[in-house]
Design a protein around this motif. Structure first.
Motif, PDB file in Angstrom:
ATOM      1  N   GLU A 176      50.225  31.819  51.202  1.00 48.52           N
ATOM      2  CA  GLU A 176      49.061  32.653  50.942  1.00 48.52           C
ATOM      3  C   GLU A 176      48.288  32.848  52.246  1.00 48.52           C
ATOM      4  O   GLU A 176      48.446  32.081  53.197  1.00 48.52           O
ATOM      5  CB  GLU A 176      48.154  31.987  49.902  1.00 48.52           C
ATOM      6  CG  GLU A 176      48.828  31.696  48.572  1.00 48.52           C
ATOM      7  CD  GLU A 176      49.149  32.962  47.794  1.00 48.52           C
ATOM      8  OE1 GLU A 176      48.470  33.979  48.041  1.00 48.52           O
ATOM      9  OE2 GLU A 176      50.074  32.931  46.955  1.00 48.52           O
ATOM     10  N   PRO A 177      47.445  33.880  52.349  1.00 50.38           N
ATOM     11  CA  PRO A 177      46.656  34.080  53.574  1.00 50.38           C
ATOM     12  C   PRO A 177      45.833  32.830  53.908  1.00 50.38           C
ATOM     13  O   PRO A 177      45.291  32.180  53.014  1.00 50.38           O
ATOM     14  CB  PRO A 177      45.756  35.265  53.223  1.00 50.38           C
ATOM     15  CG  PRO A 177      46.520  36.007  52.174  1.00 50.38           C
ATOM     16  CD  PRO A 177      47.209  34.949  51.359  1.00 50.38           C
ATOM     17  N   LEU A 234      52.400  28.542  63.898  1.00 51.01           N
ATOM     18  CA  LEU A 234      51.748  28.401  62.595  1.00 51.01           C
ATOM     19  C   LEU A 234      50.439  29.183  62.574  1.00 51.01           C
ATOM     20  O   LEU A 234      50.116  29.845  61.588  1.00 51.01           O
ATOM     21  CB  LEU A 234      51.506  26.922  62.290  1.00 51.01           C
ATOM     22  CG  LEU A 234      51.150  26.567  60.845  1.00 51.01           C
ATOM     23  CD1 LEU A 234      51.601  25.160  60.504  1.00 51.01           C
ATOM     24  CD2 LEU A 234      49.654  26.692  60.591  1.00 51.01           C
ATOM     25  N   ALA A 235      49.690  29.119  63.677  1.00 54.53           N
ATOM     26  CA  ALA A 235      48.428  29.857  63.750  1.00 54.53           C
ATOM     27  C   ALA A 235      48.673  31.356  63.642  1.00 54.53           C
ATOM     28  O   ALA A 235      47.931  32.074  62.951  1.00 54.53           O
ATOM     29  CB  ALA A 235      47.704  29.530  65.049  1.00 54.53           C
ATOM     30  N   ASN A 236      49.711  31.834  64.289  1.00 50.40           N
ATOM     31  CA  ASN A 236      49.995  33.270  64.268  1.00 50.40           C
ATOM     32  C   ASN A 236      50.540  33.739  62.920  1.00 50.40           C
ATOM     33  O   ASN A 236      50.622  34.945  62.671  1.00 50.40           O
ATOM     34  CB  ASN A 236      50.970  33.628  65.390  1.00 50.40           C
ATOM     35  CG  ASN A 236      50.294  33.654  66.745  1.00 50.40           C
ATOM     36  OD1 ASN A 236      49.070  33.802  66.838  1.00 50.40           O
ATOM     37  ND2 ASN A 236      51.069  33.500  67.814  1.00 50.40           N
ATOM     38  N   GLY A 237      50.893  32.812  62.056  1.00 52.57           N
ATOM     39  CA  GLY A 237      51.301  33.176  60.707  1.00 52.57           C
ATOM     40  C   GLY A 237      50.120  33.381  59.781  1.00 52.57           C
ATOM     41  O   GLY A 237      50.289  33.865  58.657  1.00 52.57           O
ATOM     42  N   CYS A 263      42.180  27.158  54.447  1.00 49.94           N
ATOM     43  CA  CYS A 263      41.958  26.791  55.846  1.00 49.94           C
ATOM     44  C   CYS A 263      42.893  25.643  56.214  1.00 49.94           C
ATOM     45  O   CYS A 263      42.777  24.535  55.663  1.00 49.94           O
ATOM     46  CB  CYS A 263      40.503  26.389  56.075  1.00 49.94           C
ATOM     47  SG  CYS A 263      39.346  27.769  55.960  1.00 49.94           S
ATOM     48  N   VAL A 264      43.813  25.890  57.115  1.00 50.12           N
ATOM     49  CA  VAL A 264      44.813  24.904  57.537  1.00 50.12           C
ATOM     50  C   VAL A 264      44.246  24.107  58.702  1.00 50.12           C
ATOM     51  O   VAL A 264      43.980  24.658  59.776  1.00 50.12           O
ATOM     52  CB  VAL A 264      46.136  25.593  57.937  1.00 50.12           C
ATOM     53  CG1 VAL A 264      47.133  24.572  58.458  1.00 50.12           C
ATOM     54  CG2 VAL A 264      46.710  26.351  56.750  1.00 50.12           C
ATOM     55  N   ASN A 265      44.062  22.812  58.491  1.00 54.17           N
ATOM     56  CA  ASN A 265      43.450  21.949  59.493  1.00 54.17           C
ATOM     57  C   ASN A 265      44.519  21.346  60.398  1.00 54.17           C
ATOM     58  O   ASN A 265      45.233  20.416  60.012  1.00 54.17           O
ATOM     59  CB  ASN A 265      42.646  20.839  58.800  1.00 54.17           C
ATOM     60  CG  ASN A 265      41.824  20.024  59.785  1.00 54.17           C
ATOM     61  OD1 ASN A 265      41.949  20.163  61.003  1.00 54.17           O
ATOM     62  ND2 ASN A 265      40.977  19.156  59.268  1.00 54.17           N
TER      63      ASN A 265
END
Length: 288
Positions: free
Chosen positions: A34-35, A87-90, A66-68
């Motif tokens: 998911e976004p 991962l950030a760019n995904g 929010c992915v920590n």
């Protein structure tokens, strides 16, 4: 909020892993299907001793995962690893923490690729500039800097210049590799209690000129400094086992982290993500 100090049980940080990354991160694990917004950073994002880390609070406010990826004592080397950037760019956006300049490889020493606060080996240049220093008992970067500052103050200034230059270079490389909207978060706690002057302020050796040098590579820069009113609240909202009191004094206060999360809401709203701070404060959405 809760304030538990003496005899408190250790928090369960729900350690988790993400594809392509060897490091364990604070959970619970978020879905990558998911976004999501990625939080790349160090100690402030990890949120030791606090029930709700900065990404958790932002997630609760904006309703977007929010992915920590915050790691204790992380430097730019760990943050800029290929898997972290991938991962950030995904995701849909990235929030990047301003971390200290001491925990990155430079012309004087190399750090561990994942545990960036550990000095792995001095370089040949270090041996040339500081031939008299015995590093047998030195394992951490802050200890190394304190030794250089104490034993060779005039030559230490050269190291400071190198670290600041390397920090700008490494941060610029990281920010240029990130796609999509980005926010730079600069959290400045009060000076470390009992710390050596010049080495007691985190993020260590990062000054306004350093942040200004990379500000053009992000969409927003958010600065949050510990005020006397935050300091006066002590360790409110932190759950600290009795034996870990000295460690707790060296991490950002829970009230400062809460303020940092709130400070991100308006910039994220401007970029199209969730409600702003005024709306959330009216609903008291981040008091947990």
């Amino acid at each position: 909020m809760t304030y538990v100090r003496h005899g408190a049980p250790a928090l369960n940080y729900s350690a988790c892993h993400y594809p392509g990354l060897e490091m364990a991160f604070r959970g619970p694990k978020r879905s990558l299907c998911e976004p999501y917004i990625t939080f790349l950073g160090g100690t402030a994002f990890y949120g030791r001793y606090v029930t709700h880390a900065i990404p958790d609070r932002v997630e609760a406010a904006i309703g977007l995962g929010c992915v920590n990826l915050g790691l204790m004592n992380a430097g730019v080397d760990a943050m800029g690893a290929e898997g972290m950037v991938s991962l950030a760019n995904g995701g849909t956006a990235t929030v990047i923490e301003v971390v200290g300049a001491q925990n990155l490889s430079n012309q004087f020493y190399r750090v561990h690729p994942r545990r960036n606060d550990r000095m792995v080996t001095p370089t040949r240049l270090f041996r040339q500039v500081f031939p008299e220093l015995d590093l047998c008992e030195v394992h951490f970067t802050r200890h190394l800097l304190a030794l250089m500052k104490r034993e060779a103050p005039s030559r230490y200034d050269t190291v400071v210049e190198e670290l600041r230059s390397a920090w700008v270079e490494h941060m610029a490389r990281l920010l240029e590799a990130l796609k999509g909207p980005s926010v730079l978060l600069w959290v400045v706690p009060a000076p470390l209690p009992g710390g050596e002057p010049g080495l007691d302020q985190d993020p260590l050796l990062v000054d306004r000129a350093s942040v200004q040098a990379i500000s053009g590579l992000v969409d927003r820069v958010v600065e949050v400094r510990e005020t006397p009113s935050i300091t006066a609240q002590g360790l409110l909202g932190m759950q600290i086992p009795e034996t870990e009191g000295p460690i707790a004094s060296h991490v950002p206060r829970g009230t400062l982290l809460r303020e940092a999360a709130m400070a991100l809401l308006d910039p994220l709203q401007e970029l199209g993500f969730g409600p702003g701070r005024a709306f959330v404060e009216a609903g008291d959405g981040l008091r947990a």
